[in-house]
Motif scaffolding. Structure first.
Motif, PDB file in Angstrom:
ATOM      1  N   ASP A   1      -9.931  55.671 -46.936  1.00 28.75           N
ATOM      2  CA  ASP A   1     -10.161  54.563 -47.867  1.00 28.75           C
ATOM      3  C   ASP A   1      -9.407  53.316 -47.407  1.00 28.75           C
ATOM      4  O   ASP A   1      -9.946  52.216 -47.413  1.00 28.75           O
ATOM      5  N   LEU A   2      -8.163  53.492 -46.991  1.00 28.22           N
ATOM      6  CA  LEU A   2      -7.380  52.353 -46.486  1.00 28.22           C
ATOM      7  C   LEU A   2      -8.000  51.786 -45.212  1.00 28.22           C
ATOM      8  O   LEU A   2      -8.021  50.576 -45.001  1.00 28.22           O
TER       9      LEU A   2
ATOM     10  N   LEU B   1     -11.325  49.866 -46.171  1.00 26.78           N
ATOM     11  CA  LEU B   1     -11.225  49.012 -47.347  1.00 26.78           C
ATOM     12  C   LEU B   1     -11.902  47.656 -47.160  1.00 26.78           C
ATOM     13  O   LEU B   1     -12.635  47.198 -48.025  1.00 26.78           O
TER      14      LEU B   1
ATOM     15  N   ASP C   1      -7.766  59.405 -48.837  1.00 25.92           N
ATOM     16  CA  ASP C   1      -6.953  58.226 -49.125  1.00 25.92           C
ATOM     17  C   ASP C   1      -6.734  57.386 -47.864  1.00 25.92           C
ATOM     18  O   ASP C   1      -6.822  56.156 -47.898  1.00 25.92           O
ATOM     19  N   ALA C   2      -6.464  58.057 -46.730  1.00 24.72           N
ATOM     20  CA  ALA C   2      -6.259  57.338 -45.465  1.00 24.72           C
ATOM     21  C   ALA C   2      -7.561  56.669 -45.016  1.00 24.72           C
ATOM     22  O   ALA C   2      -7.551  55.525 -44.545  1.00 24.72           O
TER      23      ALA C   2
END
Length: 170
Positions: A36-37, A40, A33-34
């Motif tokens: 992905d940010l 992005l 998730d980190a």
């Protein structure tokens, strides 16, 4: 270990898909998730044909990877056997790469000078080891991915240019 392990890899080397710019990461979900940010706005997605090619590469129905590894081993062995006959060059056998890390200290010349001679007078490209850090001072790195006949031709050219240096232990 799984919750502390992050694997980042690509297809460039393992599957000879250089330039395809396809890679992957395996990590715990919070790390993914980190990541992905973080990326992005760096890229969007890989072209569909590249993704299909990667899936086929992972399946490897014709054992292409095995054949490629065997061929690289032949190229490595050919290169090292011929290189050993060139005055001033010493090279241990690489165990897992398709690069040769060649000690040129016995040529009596700095790596940058040998690199320049090889490029300008033999048409053979190598990278002076200092580009890889301070411990590369007396080394050249050669890529072994060219076809065997091209490696043989490059070695002949290197041999002809080697008369320009006087090996320290000659």
């Amino acid at each position: 270990m799984a919750e502390r392990t992050v694997i980042i890899d690509g297809f460039s080397k393992s599957f000879a898909m250089t330039g395809w710019r396809l890679g992957y990461a395996v990590a715990p979900l919070p790390v993914v998730d980190a990541m992905d940010l973080l990326v992005l706005n760096t890229f969007t997605c890989v072209a569909e044909f590249t993704q299909v090619a990667a899936i086929e590469a992972l399946r490897d129905p014709g054992n292409a990877v095995g054949a490629m590894v065997a061929e690289y081993k032949l190229r490595r062995d050919l290169f090292l056997q011929s290189l050993a006959k060139i005055p001033g060059f010493r090279c241990p056998s690489p165990e897992g790469a398709f690069y040769a890390w060649v000690n040129i200290e016995e040529t009596g010349l700095p790596a940058e000078e040998v690199q320049k001679l090889l490029l300008e007078e033999a048409g053979v490209a190598a990278i002076a080891g200092a580009a890889f850090g301070i411990h590369g001072k007396n080394y050249l790195r050669f890529s072994l991915v060219s076809a065997r006949n091209l490696l043989e031709e490059a070695l002949d050219r290197i041999r002809r240019v080697s008369v320009k240096w006087r090996p320290v232990n000659a």
